[in-house]
Design an enzyme around this catalytic site. Sequence first.
Site, PDB file in Angstrom:
ATOM      1  N   SER A  69       0.824  -1.215   0.000  1.00 23.72           N
ATOM      2  CA  SER A  69       0.000   0.000   0.000  1.00 23.72           C
ATOM      3  C   SER A  69       0.851   1.255   0.000  1.00 23.72           C
ATOM      4  CB  SER A  69      -0.944   0.065   1.186  1.00 23.72           C
ATOM      5  OG  SER A  69      -0.732  -0.875   2.122  1.00 23.72           O
ATOM      6  N   HIS A 115      -1.777  -2.565  -7.023  1.00 30.20           N
ATOM      7  CA  HIS A 115      -2.385  -2.206  -5.736  1.00 30.20           C
ATOM      8  C   HIS A 115      -3.907  -2.333  -5.812  1.00 30.20           C
ATOM      9  CE1 HIS A 115      -2.985   1.096  -2.461  1.00 30.20           C
ATOM     10  NE2 HIS A 115      -3.075  -0.113  -1.946  1.00 30.20           N
ATOM     11  N   GLU A 161      -4.543   0.278  -8.713  1.00 29.83           N
ATOM     12  CA  GLU A 161      -3.531   1.305  -8.949  1.00 29.83           C
ATOM     13  C   GLU A 161      -2.284   0.560  -9.444  1.00 29.83           C
ATOM     14  OE1 GLU A 161      -2.455   3.309  -5.259  1.00 29.83           O
ATOM     15  OE2 GLU A 161      -2.568   5.259  -6.197  1.00 29.83           O
ATOM     16  N   ASN A 213      -3.332   6.158  -1.255  1.00 25.51           N
ATOM     17  CA  ASN A 213      -3.086   6.318   0.186  1.00 25.51           C
ATOM     18  C   ASN A 213      -2.468   7.661   0.557  1.00 25.51           C
ATOM     19  OD1 ASN A 213      -4.310   3.971   0.920  1.00 25.51           O
ATOM     20  ND2 ASN A 213      -2.480   2.754   0.547  1.00 25.51           N
TER      21      ASN A 213
HETATM   22  C1  CAA Z   1      -5.295   0.708   2.369  1.00 31.34           C
HETATM   23  C2  CAA Z   1      -5.038   0.560   0.933  1.00 31.34           C
HETATM   24  O1  CAA Z   1      -3.891   0.328   0.548  1.00 31.34           O
HETATM   25  C3  CAA Z   1      -6.035   0.765  -0.127  1.00 31.34           C
HETATM   26  C4  CAA Z   1      -7.455   0.456   0.208  1.00 31.34           C
HETATM   27  O2  CAA Z   1      -7.923  -0.634  -0.020  1.00 31.34           O
HETATM   28  S1  CAA Z   1      -8.316   1.682   0.914  1.00 31.34           S
HETATM   29  C5  CAA Z   1      -9.935   1.037   1.137  1.00 31.34           C
HETATM   30  C6  CAA Z   1     -10.758   1.181  -0.122  1.00 31.34           C
HETATM   31  N1  CAA Z   1     -12.074   0.680   0.145  1.00 31.34           N
HETATM   32  C7  CAA Z   1     -13.099   1.487   0.507  1.00 31.34           C
HETATM   33  O3  CAA Z   1     -12.946   2.698   0.555  1.00 31.34           O
HETATM   34  C8  CAA Z   1     -14.381   0.793   0.834  1.00 31.34           C
HETATM   35  C9  CAA Z   1     -15.466   1.760   1.216  1.00 31.34           C
HETATM   36  N2  CAA Z   1     -16.672   1.016   1.547  1.00 31.34           N
HETATM   37  C10 CAA Z   1     -17.499   0.525   0.595  1.00 31.34           C
HETATM   38  O4  CAA Z   1     -17.312   0.719  -0.599  1.00 31.34           O
HETATM   39  C11 CAA Z   1     -18.707  -0.236   1.085  1.00 31.34           C
HETATM   40  O5  CAA Z   1     -19.012   0.163   2.397  1.00 31.34           O
HETATM   41  C12 CAA Z   1     -18.496  -1.803   1.046  1.00 31.34           C
HETATM   42  C13 CAA Z   1     -18.352  -2.273  -0.409  1.00 31.34           C
HETATM   43  C14 CAA Z   1     -17.274  -2.242   1.843  1.00 31.34           C
HETATM   44  C15 CAA Z   1     -19.693  -2.483   1.683  1.00 31.34           C
HETATM   45  O6  CAA Z   1     -20.829  -2.034   1.025  1.00 31.34           O
HETATM   46  P1  CAA Z   1     -22.221  -1.821   1.778  1.00 31.34           P
HETATM   47  O7  CAA Z   1     -23.224  -1.515   0.734  1.00 31.34           O
HETATM   48  O8  CAA Z   1     -22.005  -0.872   2.896  1.00 31.34           O
HETATM   49  O9  CAA Z   1     -22.483  -3.197   2.481  1.00 31.34           O
HETATM   50  P2  CAA Z   1     -23.000  -4.572   1.921  1.00 31.34           P
HETATM   51  O10 CAA Z   1     -24.403  -4.471   1.417  1.00 31.34           O
HETATM   52  O11 CAA Z   1     -22.723  -5.537   3.018  1.00 31.34           O
HETATM   53  O12 CAA Z   1     -22.036  -4.914   0.713  1.00 31.34           O
HETATM   54  C16 CAA Z   1     -22.227  -4.533  -0.638  1.00 31.34           C
HETATM   55  C17 CAA Z   1     -21.777  -5.665  -1.517  1.00 31.34           C
HETATM   56  O13 CAA Z   1     -20.364  -5.895  -1.330  1.00 31.34           O
HETATM   57  C18 CAA Z   1     -20.165  -7.266  -0.950  1.00 31.34           C
HETATM   58  N3  CAA Z   1     -19.054  -7.301   0.015  1.00 31.34           N
HETATM   59  C19 CAA Z   1     -18.897  -6.533   1.109  1.00 31.34           C
HETATM   60  N4  CAA Z   1     -17.757  -6.862   1.746  1.00 31.34           N
HETATM   61  C20 CAA Z   1     -17.185  -7.863   1.009  1.00 31.34           C
HETATM   62  C21 CAA Z   1     -15.998  -8.624   1.152  1.00 31.34           C
HETATM   63  N5  CAA Z   1     -15.146  -8.432   2.165  1.00 31.34           N
HETATM   64  N6  CAA Z   1     -15.734  -9.557   0.212  1.00 31.34           N
HETATM   65  C22 CAA Z   1     -16.562  -9.776  -0.810  1.00 31.34           C
HETATM   66  N7  CAA Z   1     -17.701  -9.092  -1.000  1.00 31.34           N
HETATM   67  C23 CAA Z   1     -18.008  -8.153  -0.084  1.00 31.34           C
HETATM   68  C24 CAA Z   1     -21.441  -7.692  -0.316  1.00 31.34           C
HETATM   69  O14 CAA Z   1     -21.604  -9.074  -0.385  1.00 31.34           O
HETATM   70  C25 CAA Z   1     -22.466  -6.984  -1.148  1.00 31.34           C
HETATM   71  O15 CAA Z   1     -22.668  -7.680  -2.363  1.00 31.34           O
HETATM   72  P3  CAA Z   1     -24.171  -7.805  -2.964  1.00 31.34           P
HETATM   73  O16 CAA Z   1     -24.675  -6.393  -3.081  1.00 31.34           O
HETATM   74  O17 CAA Z   1     -23.927  -8.445  -4.265  1.00 31.34           O
HETATM   75  O18 CAA Z   1     -24.882  -8.602  -1.982  1.00 31.34           O
HETATM   76  N1  NDP Z   2      -5.733  -3.921   4.370  1.00 33.41           N
HETATM   77  C1  NDP Z   2      -5.962  -3.207   3.296  1.00 33.41           C
HETATM   78  O1  NDP Z   2      -7.021  -2.538   3.190  1.00 33.41           O
HETATM   79  C2  NDP Z   2      -4.976  -3.180   2.195  1.00 33.41           C
HETATM   80  C3  NDP Z   2      -3.731  -3.745   2.339  1.00 33.41           C
HETATM   81  N2  NDP Z   2      -2.833  -3.721   1.293  1.00 33.41           N
HETATM   82  C4  NDP Z   2      -1.523  -4.336   1.433  1.00 33.41           C
HETATM   83  O2  NDP Z   2      -1.696  -5.725   1.211  1.00 33.41           O
HETATM   84  C5  NDP Z   2      -0.744  -6.455   1.992  1.00 33.41           C
HETATM   85  C6  NDP Z   2      -1.480  -7.458   2.876  1.00 33.41           C
HETATM   86  O3  NDP Z   2      -2.373  -6.768   3.736  1.00 33.41           O
HETATM   87  P1  NDP Z   2      -3.593  -7.501   4.453  1.00 33.41           P
HETATM   88  O4  NDP Z   2      -4.145  -8.546   3.552  1.00 33.41           O
HETATM   89  O5  NDP Z   2      -4.446  -6.442   5.001  1.00 33.41           O
HETATM   90  O6  NDP Z   2      -2.829  -8.220   5.655  1.00 33.41           O
HETATM   91  P2  NDP Z   2      -3.218  -9.555   6.462  1.00 33.41           P
HETATM   92  O7  NDP Z   2      -2.512  -9.449   7.770  1.00 33.41           O
HETATM   93  O8  NDP Z   2      -4.682  -9.800   6.411  1.00 33.41           O
HETATM   94  O9  NDP Z   2      -2.552 -10.698   5.574  1.00 33.41           O
HETATM   95  C7  NDP Z   2      -1.166 -10.864   5.395  1.00 33.41           C
HETATM   96  C8  NDP Z   2      -0.906 -12.357   5.255  1.00 33.41           C
HETATM   97  O10 NDP Z   2       0.462 -12.573   4.868  1.00 33.41           O
HETATM   98  C9  NDP Z   2       0.994 -13.582   5.709  1.00 33.41           C
HETATM   99  N3  NDP Z   2       2.447 -13.469   5.757  1.00 33.41           N
HETATM  100  C10 NDP Z   2       3.240 -12.806   6.643  1.00 33.41           C
HETATM  101  N4  NDP Z   2       4.531 -13.000   6.326  1.00 33.41           N
HETATM  102  C11 NDP Z   2       4.560 -13.800   5.240  1.00 33.41           C
HETATM  103  C12 NDP Z   2       5.591 -14.369   4.453  1.00 33.41           C
HETATM  104  N5  NDP Z   2       6.880 -14.182   4.742  1.00 33.41           N
HETATM  105  N6  NDP Z   2       5.257 -15.166   3.392  1.00 33.41           N
HETATM  106  C13 NDP Z   2       3.967 -15.378   3.084  1.00 33.41           C
HETATM  107  N7  NDP Z   2       2.947 -14.870   3.805  1.00 33.41           N
HETATM  108  C14 NDP Z   2       3.237 -14.092   4.860  1.00 33.41           C
HETATM  109  C15 NDP Z   2       0.318 -13.313   7.049  1.00 33.41           C
HETATM  110  O11 NDP Z   2       0.461 -14.390   7.935  1.00 33.41           O
HETATM  111  P3  NDP Z   2       0.337 -14.061   9.544  1.00 33.41           P
HETATM  112  O12 NDP Z   2      -1.120 -14.039   9.823  1.00 33.41           O
HETATM  113  O13 NDP Z   2       1.081 -15.150  10.189  1.00 33.41           O
HETATM  114  O14 NDP Z   2       1.036 -12.727   9.779  1.00 33.41           O
HETATM  115  C16 NDP Z   2      -1.126 -13.097   6.584  1.00 33.41           C
HETATM  116  O15 NDP Z   2      -1.795 -14.315   6.355  1.00 33.41           O
HETATM  117  C17 NDP Z   2       0.070  -5.404   2.760  1.00 33.41           C
HETATM  118  O16 NDP Z   2       1.226  -5.086   2.016  1.00 33.41           O
HETATM  119  C18 NDP Z   2      -0.876  -4.222   2.808  1.00 33.41           C
HETATM  120  O17 NDP Z   2      -0.231  -2.992   2.937  1.00 33.41           O
HETATM  121  C19 NDP Z   2      -3.152  -3.164   0.085  1.00 33.41           C
HETATM  122  C20 NDP Z   2      -4.392  -2.631  -0.118  1.00 33.41           C
HETATM  123  C21 NDP Z   2      -5.382  -2.552   0.929  1.00 33.41           C
END
Ligand code: CAA
Ligand code: NDP
Length: 284
Positions: A119, A140, A152, A190
């Site tokens: 990320s 990403h 991304e 991010n």
């Molecule tokens: C940190 C990083 O590096 C980058 C990132 O990822 S940043 C995070 C980016 N993501 C966001 O910003 C998510 C923002 N939130 C949302 O878009 C919505 O709240 C959400 C899609 C998560 C949930 O949507 P919602 O309408 O509030 O809830 P809900 O009705 O339960 O879900 C909508 C649909 O998504 C599906 N869904 C929700 N969570 C899911 C999951 N974890 N896996 C698979 N499907 C999922 C549901 O099954 C549902 O599908 P149907 O409509 O077909 O039944």
């Molecule tokens: N969370 C988010 O919303 C997002 C996260 N990311 C990125 O995705 C990556 C994963 O995040 P996320 O899925 O949230 O994290 P999780 O903690 O859910 O999953 C990471 C997994 O990797 C395993 N792991 C740790 N070390 C190793 C290794 N050496 N070899 C193989 N597997 C390993 C972990 O095992 P264990 O449980 O033992 O630690 C765990 O099962 C990160 O780089 C994060 O920044 C990108 C976009 C969105």
Amino acid sequence: MEIKKIMVIGAGQMGSGIAQVSAMAGLDVVLNDIKDEFVNRGMGIIEKNLSRDVSKGRLDEAGKEAIMKRFKPSTSLQDAADVDIVVEAAIENMEIKGKIFRDLDEITPQHTILATNTSSLPITEIGAVTKRPEKVIGMHFMNPVPVMKLIEVIRGLATSDDTFNAVKELSERMNKVPVEVNDAPGFVANRVLIPMINEAVYCVYEGIATPEAVDQVMKLGMNHPMGPLALADLIGLDTCLYIMEVLHDGLGDSKYRPCPLLRKYVAAGWLGRKSGRGFYVYDK
Ligand SMILES: CC(=O)CC(=O)SCCNC(=O)CCNC(=O)[C@H](O)C(C)(C)COP(=O)(O)OP(=O)(O)OC[C@H]1O[C@@H](n2cnc3c(N)ncnc32)[C@H](O)[C@@H]1OP(=O)(O)O
Ligand SMILES: NC(=O)C1=CN([C@@H]2O[C@H](COP(=O)(O)OP(=O)(O)OC[C@H]3O[C@@H](n4cnc5c(N)ncnc54)[C@H](OP(=O)(O)O)[C@@H]3O)[C@@H](O)[C@H]2O)C=CC1
């Protein structure tokens, strides 16, 4: 070259989603993690998601079975010896990612693309630990992967056009929309999102509002699908903190300083949904 086989490393919330959309796009998928129990947990999430698709009439049982047959569980990186692309989604830690990429560079054939779902960590630096930086790229995905349309796609300094085009094409096969960005701390997603979350945490820290009130303001006032603190709990507070630190270190501006309350929650093990408690409390 057509990409037919993928290894996804890390079967956590992101890795399991990436593996699911890969298999749904028709790829053979090796799902790798360090222990069987983590791979099994990831496969359980995928199976549950596909069953929901069946119950909603988006997929039939035969389709689900065909997708499930495309997976090979793995706990050895040696299983990457015949894959066309690897997408690494292990934890956000440069040391761990560096080791994985060094090993993959030895194990995989020359044509294999090495992608990371990091990320925030620098793609150029990850590429530099390999002898094939032109084949290293950021892919990403957004959380939850099966739902969110964006990928991304991040070019490191040395990433080639061939690698970029192959990943762009693969993203489209996964029914996602690739957006090209350059390598910089936090990329675009991010760089914009996590400081907003950090400011939301400051609002709680400074007693301006409760988490519920902050989230309501952003949901009802800005039409965000979920509030920033609920989203932080979904992403993982450890991941949010790590990204803020990368922004702070990489950009050197005090406006990126992580909120002390975010640090405190992470130190307490309150990591959000995955630990059962963050800004909100969850059933585990
Ligand atoms: C940190 C990083 O590096 C980058 C990132 O990822 S940043 C995070 C980016 N993501 C966001 O910003 C998510 C923002 N939130 C949302 O878009 C919505 O709240 C959400 C899609 C998560 C949930 O949507 P919602 O309408 O509030 O809830 P809900 O009705 O339960 O879900 C909508 C649909 O998504 C599906 N869904 C929700 N969570 C899911 C999951 N974890 N896996 C698979 N499907 C999922 C549901 O099954 C549902 O599908 P149907 O409509 O077909 O039944
Ligand atoms: N969370 C988010 O919303 C997002 C996260 N990311 C990125 O995705 C990556 C994963 O995040 P996320 O899925 O949230 O994290 P999780 O903690 O859910 O999953 C990471 C997994 O990797 C395993 N792991 C740790 N070390 C190793 C290794 N050496 N070899 C193989 N597997 C390993 C972990 O095992 P264990 O449980 O033992 O630690 C765990 O099962 C990160 O780089 C994060 O920044 C990108 C976009 C969105």
